[in-house]
Design a protein around this motif. Structure first.
Motif, PDB file in Angstrom:
ATOM      1  N   LEU A  27      -4.507 -35.905 -42.247  1.00 49.66           N
ATOM      2  CA  LEU A  27      -3.804 -35.483 -43.461  1.00 49.66           C
ATOM      3  C   LEU A  27      -4.775 -35.676 -44.622  1.00 49.66           C
ATOM      4  CD1 LEU A  27      -0.369 -37.234 -42.802  1.00 49.66           C
ATOM      5  CD2 LEU A  27      -0.961 -34.842 -42.380  1.00 49.66           C
ATOM      6  N   ALA A  28      -5.243 -34.575 -45.190  1.00 45.71           N
ATOM      7  CA  ALA A  28      -6.249 -34.641 -46.247  1.00 45.71           C
ATOM      8  C   ALA A  28      -5.701 -34.036 -47.528  1.00 45.71           C
ATOM      9  CB  ALA A  28      -7.518 -33.900 -45.812  1.00 45.71           C
ATOM     10  N   GLY A  29      -6.170 -34.559 -48.641  1.00 44.87           N
ATOM     11  CA  GLY A  29      -5.767 -34.037 -49.944  1.00 44.87           C
ATOM     12  C   GLY A  29      -6.064 -35.051 -51.020  1.00 44.87           C
ATOM     13  N   LYS A  35       0.243 -38.008 -48.688  1.00 37.06           N
ATOM     14  CA  LYS A  35      -0.308 -38.132 -47.333  1.00 37.06           C
ATOM     15  C   LYS A  35       0.207 -39.380 -46.627  1.00 37.06           C
ATOM     16  CE  LYS A  35      -4.418 -38.268 -48.976  1.00 37.06           C
ATOM     17  NZ  LYS A  35      -4.129 -38.137 -50.401  1.00 37.06           N
ATOM     18  N   THR A  36       0.165 -40.494 -47.297  1.00 41.22           N
ATOM     19  CA  THR A  36       0.615 -41.747 -46.693  1.00 41.22           C
ATOM     20  C   THR A  36       2.106 -41.694 -46.391  1.00 41.22           C
ATOM     21  OG1 THR A  36      -1.144 -42.997 -47.796  1.00 41.22           O
ATOM     22  CG2 THR A  36       0.768 -44.254 -47.014  1.00 41.22           C
ATOM     23  N   ALA A  39       2.560 -39.647 -43.290  1.00 41.80           N
ATOM     24  CA  ALA A  39       2.095 -40.399 -42.117  1.00 41.80           C
ATOM     25  C   ALA A  39       3.120 -41.465 -41.728  1.00 41.80           C
ATOM     26  CB  ALA A  39       0.737 -41.035 -42.385  1.00 41.80           C
ATOM     27  N   ASP A  94      -5.028 -45.424 -42.843  1.00 42.55           N
ATOM     28  CA  ASP A  94      -4.748 -44.947 -44.198  1.00 42.55           C
ATOM     29  C   ASP A  94      -5.983 -45.032 -45.078  1.00 42.55           C
ATOM     30  OD1 ASP A  94      -2.857 -43.952 -46.124  1.00 42.55           O
ATOM     31  OD2 ASP A  94      -2.927 -45.927 -47.067  1.00 42.55           O
ATOM     32  N   THR A 142      -5.229 -40.566 -42.905  1.00 45.55           N
ATOM     33  CA  THR A 142      -5.034 -39.984 -44.230  1.00 45.55           C
ATOM     34  C   THR A 142      -6.342 -40.173 -44.968  1.00 45.55           C
ATOM     35  OG1 THR A 142      -4.259 -41.970 -45.374  1.00 45.55           O
ATOM     36  CG2 THR A 142      -2.589 -40.655 -44.200  1.00 45.55           C
ATOM     37  N   THR A 143      -6.738 -39.167 -45.731  1.00 46.44           N
ATOM     38  CA  THR A 143      -8.010 -39.258 -46.446  1.00 46.44           C
ATOM     39  C   THR A 143      -7.995 -38.406 -47.702  1.00 46.44           C
ATOM     40  OG1 THR A 143     -10.426 -39.045 -46.239  1.00 46.44           O
ATOM     41  CG2 THR A 143      -9.091 -37.402 -45.077  1.00 46.44           C
ATOM     42  N   ASN A 144      -8.723 -38.871 -48.691  1.00 50.83           N
ATOM     43  CA  ASN A 144      -8.967 -38.095 -49.912  1.00 50.83           C
ATOM     44  C   ASN A 144     -10.263 -37.314 -49.780  1.00 50.83           C
ATOM     45  OD1 ASN A 144      -6.711 -39.335 -51.051  1.00 50.83           O
ATOM     46  ND2 ASN A 144      -7.922 -40.894 -52.084  1.00 50.83           N
TER      47      ASN A 144
END
Length: 150
Positions: A27-29, A35-36, A39, A94, A142-144
Protein backbone atom coordinates in the motif's frame (compact mmCIF):
# COMPACT_ATOMS: atom_id res chain seq x y z
CA UNK A 1 -16.04 10.41 0.28
CA UNK A 2 -16.70 8.40 -2.89
CA UNK A 3 -12.98 7.73 -3.34
CA UNK A 4 -12.65 6.66 0.32
CA UNK A 5 -15.62 4.32 -0.06
CA UNK A 6 -14.13 2.85 -3.25
CA UNK A 7 -10.77 2.25 -1.53
CA UNK A 8 -12.52 0.72 1.48
CA UNK A 9 -14.40 -1.67 -0.79
CA UNK A 10 -11.18 -2.63 -2.57
CA UNK A 11 -9.50 -3.30 0.78
CA UNK A 12 -12.47 -5.44 1.87
CA UNK A 13 -12.32 -7.47 -1.37
CA UNK A 14 -8.56 -7.83 -0.93
CA UNK A 15 -9.04 -9.06 2.63
CA UNK A 16 -11.60 -11.63 1.44
CA UNK A 17 -9.14 -12.88 -1.20
CA UNK A 18 -6.40 -13.14 1.42
CA UNK A 19 -8.62 -15.39 3.53
CA UNK A 20 -8.06 -18.22 1.03
CA UNK A 21 -5.06 -17.10 -1.08
CA UNK A 22 -1.64 -16.08 0.10
CA UNK A 23 0.03 -13.17 -1.64
CA UNK A 24 1.83 -10.01 -0.62
CA UNK A 25 0.37 -6.50 -0.69
CA UNK A 26 2.02 -3.08 -0.93
CA UNK A 27 0.00 0.00 0.00
CA UNK A 28 1.84 3.08 -1.26
CA UNK A 29 0.97 6.76 -1.18
CA UNK A 30 1.64 10.02 0.53
CA UNK A 31 1.44 10.59 4.27
CA UNK A 32 -2.04 10.65 5.77
CA UNK A 33 -3.95 8.99 2.93
CA UNK A 34 -5.07 5.98 5.00
CA UNK A 35 -2.57 3.23 4.15
CA UNK A 36 -2.14 2.14 7.75
CA UNK A 37 -5.89 2.22 8.37
CA UNK A 38 -6.51 -0.01 5.35
CA UNK A 39 -3.74 -2.40 6.41
CA UNK A 40 -5.21 -2.62 9.91
CA UNK A 41 -8.70 -3.25 8.49
CA UNK A 42 -7.35 -6.09 6.32
CA UNK A 43 -5.41 -7.47 9.27
CA UNK A 44 -8.52 -7.32 11.47
CA UNK A 45 -10.57 -9.22 8.88
CA UNK A 46 -7.92 -11.95 8.67
CA UNK A 47 -7.76 -12.18 12.45
CA UNK A 48 -11.53 -12.66 12.53
CA UNK A 49 -11.23 -15.75 10.33
CA UNK A 50 -8.60 -17.31 12.58
CA UNK A 51 -5.33 -16.17 11.04
CA UNK A 52 -2.52 -14.99 13.27
CA UNK A 53 -1.55 -11.37 12.64
CA UNK A 54 1.24 -8.99 13.67
CA UNK A 55 1.69 -5.25 13.17
CA UNK A 56 5.26 -3.90 13.16
CA UNK A 57 6.31 -0.28 12.89
CA UNK A 58 9.61 -0.31 11.00
CA UNK A 59 10.64 2.91 12.76
CA UNK A 60 10.13 1.23 16.16
CA UNK A 61 11.94 -1.86 14.94
CA UNK A 62 14.93 0.31 13.97
CA UNK A 63 14.87 1.90 17.42
CA UNK A 64 15.04 -1.56 19.03
CA UNK A 65 17.86 -2.64 16.72
CA UNK A 66 19.82 0.45 17.73
CA UNK A 67 19.16 -0.19 21.45
CA UNK A 68 20.20 -3.86 21.42
CA UNK A 69 23.89 -3.02 21.88
CA UNK A 70 23.29 -1.32 25.20
CA UNK A 71 20.43 -3.40 26.60
CA UNK A 72 20.67 -7.21 26.69
CA UNK A 73 16.93 -7.52 27.34
CA UNK A 74 16.26 -5.73 24.02
CA UNK A 75 18.41 -8.29 22.21
CA UNK A 76 16.23 -11.10 23.62
CA UNK A 77 13.07 -9.18 22.79
CA UNK A 78 14.26 -8.76 19.20
CA UNK A 79 14.78 -12.52 18.89
CA UNK A 80 11.15 -13.10 19.92
CA UNK A 81 9.96 -10.42 17.50
CA UNK A 82 12.01 -11.94 14.68
CA UNK A 83 10.58 -15.40 15.31
CA UNK A 84 7.02 -14.07 15.30
CA UNK A 85 7.64 -11.95 12.17
CA UNK A 86 8.88 -15.06 10.37
CA UNK A 87 5.95 -17.29 11.33
CA UNK A 88 2.80 -15.20 11.71
CA UNK A 89 0.11 -15.77 9.05
CA UNK A 90 -0.16 -12.06 8.20
CA UNK A 91 2.59 -9.54 8.91
CA UNK A 92 2.02 -5.80 8.43
CA UNK A 93 5.20 -3.74 8.09
CA UNK A 94 4.13 -0.13 8.60
CA UNK A 95 6.04 2.79 7.06
CA UNK A 96 8.45 0.48 5.26
CA UNK A 97 11.30 2.50 3.79
CA UNK A 98 11.35 5.25 6.41
CA UNK A 99 14.07 3.38 8.29
CA UNK A 100 16.44 4.42 5.47
CA UNK A 101 16.12 8.06 6.44
CA UNK A 102 15.53 11.19 4.42
CA UNK A 103 17.14 11.88 1.03
CA UNK A 104 20.40 13.82 0.97
CA UNK A 105 20.89 16.97 -1.14
CA UNK A 106 21.94 14.73 -4.06
CA UNK A 107 18.74 12.69 -3.75
CA UNK A 108 20.37 9.58 -2.29
CA UNK A 109 18.93 7.86 0.74
CA UNK A 110 20.97 6.95 3.77
CA UNK A 111 21.54 3.17 3.74
CA UNK A 112 19.46 1.05 6.07
CA UNK A 113 21.19 -0.02 9.29
CA UNK A 114 23.07 -3.26 8.49
CA UNK A 115 21.52 -5.20 11.40
CA UNK A 116 18.01 -4.10 10.40
CA UNK A 117 18.72 -5.04 6.80
CA UNK A 118 19.87 -8.51 7.93
CA UNK A 119 16.76 -8.91 10.10
CA UNK A 120 14.49 -7.93 7.19
CA UNK A 121 16.22 -10.43 4.88
CA UNK A 122 15.74 -13.17 7.46
CA UNK A 123 12.05 -12.31 7.72
CA UNK A 124 11.53 -12.09 3.95
CA UNK A 125 13.33 -15.38 3.32
CA UNK A 126 11.35 -17.21 5.99
CA UNK A 127 8.05 -15.98 4.55
CA UNK A 128 8.74 -17.40 1.06
CA UNK A 129 8.79 -20.95 -0.27
CA UNK A 130 11.63 -20.73 -2.78
CA UNK A 131 11.29 -24.38 -3.84
CA UNK A 132 7.80 -23.71 -5.21
CA UNK A 133 8.18 -19.96 -5.85
CA UNK A 134 5.23 -19.22 -3.56
CA UNK A 135 4.33 -17.04 -0.62
CA UNK A 136 4.26 -19.00 2.66
CA UNK A 137 2.77 -16.17 4.70
CA UNK A 138 1.07 -12.89 3.78
CA UNK A 139 3.09 -9.70 4.13
CA UNK A 140 1.49 -6.28 3.81
CA UNK A 141 3.69 -3.20 3.67
CA UNK A 142 2.67 0.43 3.88
CA UNK A 143 5.08 2.98 2.48
CA UNK A 144 5.38 6.63 1.51
CA UNK A 145 8.21 5.74 -0.85
CA UNK A 146 8.00 5.24 -4.58
CA UNK A 147 9.21 2.03 -6.22
CA UNK A 148 12.42 3.78 -7.26
CA UNK A 149 13.07 4.97 -3.70
CA UNK A 150 12.45 1.49 -2.29
Amino acid sequence: QAKARELGNQAFKLARQLETNQFNVALAGGPGVGKTSLALAIMYQLMNVGQTVMFVSTAELLRLVNEKYEAPDVRQRLLYILKDMQNVDCLVLDDFGTEGGKPTEKGFYKPVHKDLQTLMYQVANARCDFDHNEVKHITIITTNNTRKQL
